[in-house]
Design an enzyme around this catalytic site. Structure first.
Site, short mmCIF file in Angstrom:
data_model
loop_
_atom_site.label_atom_id
_atom_site.label_comp_id
_atom_site.label_asym_id
_atom_site.label_seq_id
_atom_site.Cartn_x
_atom_site.Cartn_y
_atom_site.Cartn_z
N ASP A 153 0.82 -1.21 0.00
CA ASP A 153 0.00 0.00 0.00
C ASP A 153 0.85 1.26 0.00
O ASP A 153 0.53 2.25 -0.66
CB ASP A 153 -0.96 0.00 1.19
N THR A 207 -5.30 2.19 9.24
CA THR A 207 -5.24 1.46 10.51
C THR A 207 -4.00 1.90 11.29
O THR A 207 -4.06 2.14 12.49
CB THR A 207 -5.20 -0.06 10.24
#
Length: 256
Positions: free
Chosen positions: A109, A132
């Protein structure tokens, strides 16, 4: 039509592109165990809700930080579309040079976000992903990634507050009007979000100073990034779809 899939620790996001036009964006929960058939059914239903046909999907690319679901997800997509997805990983053309001690440790990512930011905004640019975890990654003028920071995300911090204390309640994550909070809920909201704003501003300024990059552009993304970006002038751009734009870019670089 291209299906882009971003598997995060909390949610798995999907975007469908026809040319440069985004036709649909939807998400499922990552932590819920699913078989390949369940993935197929979920994706088919969400495409249908968006008036899209499975038969129109002729390409797919996946970025994932959760290896445990990949077998079921990939097989579900193959069963549904007949397309074998590209996976973001080692050997893929990204336009980003990883000059960190162990390049294989860089999360897919983060690489996707850096590739998108460098393509769209140039360098030097800091990419902040409020996911997160909250990550701060610096890409230099020549497309080199050397430095990154990883902090607990806003939701992780919030969960710690109400799960690890006896009396603090679960709260809505939103920015209160003032840092001068009185009641318990407002004090928790203020601590979480004004604390994150302070952390963000300090890290940006410290990186600029130590790297000697006063003109560094700052790009934020991630679900809760809008709250922080709207509350500080240190962030130049908030781009909610940065990861999906990066996946589309990498597919176009590597599909052939």
């Amino acid at each position: 039509m291209l299906l882009c899939v971003d598997v995060g620790n909390t949610n798995t996001n999907f975007a469908a592109y026809e040319g440069d036009e985004e036709k649909a964006f939807f998400a499922v929960t990552t932590k819920l165990p699913r078989t390949s058939d369940e993935f197929s059914t979920a994706i088919r239903g969400l495409l249908h809700v968006n008036d899209l046909s499975v038969k129109s999907i002729d390409g797919c690319i996946i970025s994932s930080v959760v290896p445990g679901i990949m077998h079921s997800l990939i097989n579900g997509i193959i069963k549904l579309t007949g397309v074998t997805p590209l996976e973001v990983g080692a050997g893929m053309k990204t336009g980003v040079r990883l000059k960190i001690p162990n390049p294989k440790e860089a999360g897919a990512d983060r690489v996707v976000d850096l590739a998108a930011a460098y393509h769209l905004y140039g360098g030097p640019t800091m990419v902040i992903d409020f996911g997160t975890a909250t990550t701060y990654d610096l890409i230099e003028e020549d497309g080199t990634f050397r430095y990154g920071l990883t902090c607990p995300g806003i939701r992780i911090s919030a969960n710690a507050l109400w799960n690890d204390t006896a009396k603090l309640p679960e709260i809505e994550i939103r920015l209160p009007e003032s840092i001068l909070a009185g009641d318990t809920v407002a004090s928790m909201q203020a601590g979480l979000l004004y604390g994150c704003i302070g952390q963000t501003e300090y890290i940006i300024e410290r990186v600029k100073r130590e790297a000697g990059l006063e003109r560094m552009k700052v790009v934020a993304t991630g679900g809760l990034g809008r709250i922080i970006a709207d509350a500080t002038d240190r962030i130049d751009v908030y781009d909610r779809k940065l990861t999906m734009k990066g996946l589309k870019l990498l597919y176009e670089k590597n599909a052939k």
